[in-house]
Design an enzyme around this catalytic site. Sequence first.
Site, short mmCIF file in Angstrom:
data_model
loop_
_atom_site.label_atom_id
_atom_site.label_comp_id
_atom_site.label_asym_id
_atom_site.label_seq_id
_atom_site.Cartn_x
_atom_site.Cartn_y
_atom_site.Cartn_z
CD GLU A 1 4.61 -10.51 -22.43
OE1 GLU A 1 3.49 -9.97 -22.43
OE2 GLU A 1 4.96 -11.36 -21.59
CG HIS B 1 11.21 -35.52 -33.23
ND1 HIS B 1 11.45 -36.80 -33.67
CD2 HIS B 1 11.58 -35.50 -31.91
CE1 HIS B 1 11.93 -37.52 -32.66
NE2 HIS B 1 12.03 -36.77 -31.60
NE ARG C 1 4.11 1.74 -1.51
CZ ARG C 1 5.19 0.95 -1.34
NH1 ARG C 1 6.22 1.09 -2.15
NH2 ARG C 1 5.23 0.05 -0.38
CD1 TRP D 1 -1.52 -5.46 -2.95
CD2 TRP D 1 -2.35 -4.42 -4.73
NE1 TRP D 1 -1.54 -6.36 -3.99
CE2 TRP D 1 -2.04 -5.75 -5.09
CE3 TRP D 1 -2.88 -3.58 -5.70
CZ2 TRP D 1 -2.24 -6.26 -6.37
CZ3 TRP D 1 -3.10 -4.08 -6.96
CH2 TRP D 1 -2.78 -5.39 -7.30
CD GLU E 1 6.75 -16.19 -18.43
OE1 GLU E 1 6.75 -14.99 -18.11
OE2 GLU E 1 5.80 -16.71 -19.08
CB CYS F 1 -0.87 0.00 1.25
SG CYS F 1 -1.80 -1.51 1.47
CE LYS G 1 6.88 -11.73 -19.32
NZ LYS G 1 6.02 -12.83 -19.12
CE LYS H 1 0.32 -6.90 -15.14
NZ LYS H 1 1.52 -7.70 -15.40
CG ASN I 1 2.95 -1.11 2.85
OD1 ASN I 1 2.31 -2.02 2.33
ND2 ASN I 1 4.20 -0.84 2.52
N GLY I 2 1.60 -3.53 4.87
CA GLY I 2 2.24 -4.80 5.25
C GLY I 2 1.20 -5.80 5.72
C1 AGP Z 1 2.28 -11.93 -19.53
O1 AGP Z 1 3.41 -11.16 -19.47
C2 AGP Z 1 1.12 -11.28 -20.17
N1 AGP Z 1 0.81 -10.07 -19.57
C3 AGP Z 1 -0.09 -12.20 -20.32
O2 AGP Z 1 0.30 -13.37 -20.99
C4 AGP Z 1 -0.76 -12.62 -19.01
O3 AGP Z 1 0.02 -13.52 -18.32
C5 AGP Z 1 -2.12 -13.26 -19.33
O4 AGP Z 1 -2.92 -12.31 -19.99
C6 AGP Z 1 -2.81 -13.77 -18.08
O5 AGP Z 1 -3.07 -12.71 -17.22
P1 AGP Z 1 -3.56 -13.01 -15.73
O6 AGP Z 1 -2.47 -13.75 -15.03
O7 AGP Z 1 -3.82 -11.65 -15.13
O8 AGP Z 1 -4.82 -13.82 -15.82
#
Ligand code: AGP
Length: 609
Positions: free
Chosen positions: A489, A505, A27, A74, A482, A2, A486, A604, A100-101
């Site tokens: 994206e 293969h 935060r 938060w 993963e 927070c 990264k 996001k 906060n915590g």
């Molecule tokens: C990951 O870096 C992306 N932002 C995206 O793949 C994300 O993981 C996906 O949209 C799932 O989001 P969530 O964990 O909020 O459900």
Amino acid sequence: MCGIVGYIGPRNVKDVVVGGLAKLEYRGYDSAGVAALADGNIRIVKAVGRLSNLEEKLAEMPISGHIAIGHTRWATHGKPSDENAHPHQDCSGRFAIVHNGIVENYLSLREELMALGHEFRSETDTEVVAHLIEEMYNGDLFETMIAVGKRIRGAYALVVMAKDHPDEIVAVRRASPMIIGLGEKENFVASDIPAILEYTRDIYVMEDGEMAVLRRDGVECFTMDGEPVKKDVYHVTWDAVSAERGGYPHFMLKEIHEQPRAVRDTLRGRVSDDLSRVELPELGLQDEDIQAIDRIHIVACGTSWHAGLVGKAAIEAFARIPVNVEIASEYRYSDPIVTDRTLVIAITQSGETADTLAAMREMKKRGVRVVAITNVVGSSAAREADSTIITWAGPEIAVASTKAYTTQLVALYLLAVRFGLSRGTLAEEKAREVLAALDDLPQVVEQVLDTAPQIESFAKRYKDAHDTFFIGRGIDYAVSLEGALKLKEISYIHAEAYAAGELKHGTLALITDGVPVIALAMQPELYEKTLSNIVEVKARGAFVLGLTWVGNEDLEKTVDEVIYLPKTMPLLAPVAAVIPLQLLAYYAAVARGNDVDKPRNLAKSVTVE
Ligand code: AGP
């Protein structure tokens, strides 16, 4: 995580405190509030939602005075609501606090105080502290806070004001960040620098276990036993924007570097002191419930789905329950085979991803128990799941998920150990070994961050690559996926991850001179096999960057460059191994001049199907 602001001085307290909270909204932003002391009365105004809601309320219910504290939340304990928003008070209204915590022992304290007649208005851990102050008050606010500090356990930055002490604010720091802003005839306390930068650049950085008493004409600092502490003044040179990023050029890099804290907070209070048990009361499952589970479906999207793959390996290893890891957008239309002995685990950082929510709702309709692992208290996933495990990563601002991923892994490891112990498939001795290794993870992650310069130089050399391949075996393959996501994206470089044994293969046809291959060799049991796959790509001219554990110099003979990572338990290695891959994507994106925190075409939280 927070945001806290406190002020004592001649300025308009609303401007200083609410203005400061606006600089701390990264935060936490699910509710906010202020308390101001004027004419012997403490006035509290708080509102659920963004800070703008609080500002609207303050327009109708203005605050005044020369001492005030504020908070932007938060949520941790108790969903976002007006009641759960801070500041909180005791029964008499003489004290107001912001926090906060996490107060780990709040439940037992709450019961004790209720038995003494205290009445609670919120579900928060924080309000317990307000009543504890009331219960222990001896006429001296500072001394009372020393006594209270001895009764509460956990991570906390606390700021308190009291009707009977109109000329002082008391602040206490244990684990959660806190700074003191030093002014002329005024002083400030805040969770972070951006909140006070407009007024002063001279600060005290409060260390763990320190307290401060703020008055108009000065600030005194002490240990939590009341011993005076001499503080050095730190002069801040950052501009306001970079201050919000904590001096980092991007939120993504800041969040990558927050992972030691995020992992530590996600473990906090969930492993017994003797490292023998996992405590997840919020799971709401008894041993017999866990013993009855005969299949688990992990459902998620994107990075969270990748975390699910690591969760599968851990749960199958420790609890011997078969686990399917399902892409949510496919799962909900696939008529999955579930019974009343199936458990669905939905993983979602935001808690608002439409595909994952739809899959959860479909399963709930079928009477299947759904556990959510999410980073947002009060999110749809947290509200709709039968039970929820919160990852304490704090707000994740950058679109590319980093600290949420590593904290999801930690939550899944804890779940796997809990299930294994309940089902008797994990020996107590082995469980202690795993929990000890988990306990070490924050330090391991700290050390991995030291590889950043080496990764940056590699990224600068390969920023113009057209294709990049990530390979690994077993759980390394899950991490490779993963890493590839990264890189794709945020750097917009085409990247693919492959189970190392699968290359021959078909995909091996794409490996030509100089094609960068990132090879994860973190699993000792699969090392020889992984090495032979690395030899295959080397033979076709690939430039191979290898990731392996410290001491495994053998890899140097085969690859072009090696990143050595601190050794940890192989099943936990993904928490370490993903960080160089996060950094690679970050530095490649920076080198290509991309908008790192807000990459093109992405959001996001994907709240549409
Ligand atoms: C990951 O870096 C992306 N932002 C995206 O793949 C994300 O993981 C996906 O949209 C799932 O989001 P969530 O964990 O909020 O459900």
